[in-house]
Design an enzyme around this catalytic site. Sequence first.
Site: not given
Ligand code: APR
Length: 251
Positions: A121, A194
């Site tokens: 990204h 994620s």
């Molecule tokens: N350890 C393990 N898991 C964690 C932690 C942690 N310290 N903190 C948060 N999480 C988990 C959350 O429970 C969630 O399931 O990480 C996940 C983050 O998910 P999202 O917030 O959806 O982030 P991501 O999956 O990276 O989103 C993907 O969406 O909006 C777009 O461009 C944006 O790159 C991003 C994409």
Amino acid sequence: MSADAAVEAAARLLDRARHAVALTGAGVSTESGLPDFRSPGGLWAGVDPMAVASLSAFQRAPQAFYDFYRRRLALLRDARPNPAHLALARLEAAGRLQAVITQNVDGLHQAAGSRRVLELHGSLHRAACATCGARRPIAELEAALDRGALPVCPACGGLLRPDVVLFEELLPADVYAEAEALCRRADVLLVVGSSLQVTPAASLPEVTLEAGGRLIIVNQEPTPLDHAALVLRGRAGTILPPLADRLLAAT
Ligand code: APR
């Protein structure tokens, strides 16, 4: 399976792997002080992503767009790699991880010492001109915003924007193709932090599964692929260092 047994099982899987790859999301950076997107209090809490982080927003409501990214850039200034980033860098240095494929734009994997990082990204550490495509230091964009001005490209006068993939935009084709090839060849894909909600990144673990590889998912919350994975539920900064220790002790 107890948490300890799951870590032991994950270490065994990784120990037998010849082409292990990591896929990370915003959850790997929350322990560095950067909010994720979909957890309570995350960046999308009370915010419409399409109103602040889409191509339409950039074109039609640049002030809301720049306000959103200015807040993200300010958070980035104090962010440092956390033990999860450092553990992944250790695994790569020991030859146990081929690469980190990340959805994150914070540059913390590189700051932790990871060398082969695929940024699906883009990166908040670079600006790009929306007109001529020139890459510029992000500091130029920040300085303009701090002056209350719109950031313009010194080469062509077009608007500068963070060099990240916005909603309504395609991922860089070359980076995605390389990531897909790595996931197809991976005998183990370690998915960390994620929600696996956003394609095409969220499709990568299925590429590994379809090619006969195994998934390990380290995440605080359930994901749509937990049924097909060895799941380590909890914080990445707590789980990855002992996992790396077990694996590297076995070396
Ligand atoms: N350890 C393990 N898991 C964690 C932690 C942690 N310290 N903190 C948060 N999480 C988990 C959350 O429970 C969630 O399931 O990480 C996940 C983050 O998910 P999202 O917030 O959806 O982030 P991501 O999956 O990276 O989103 C993907 O969406 O909006 C777009 O461009 C944006 O790159 C991003 C994409």
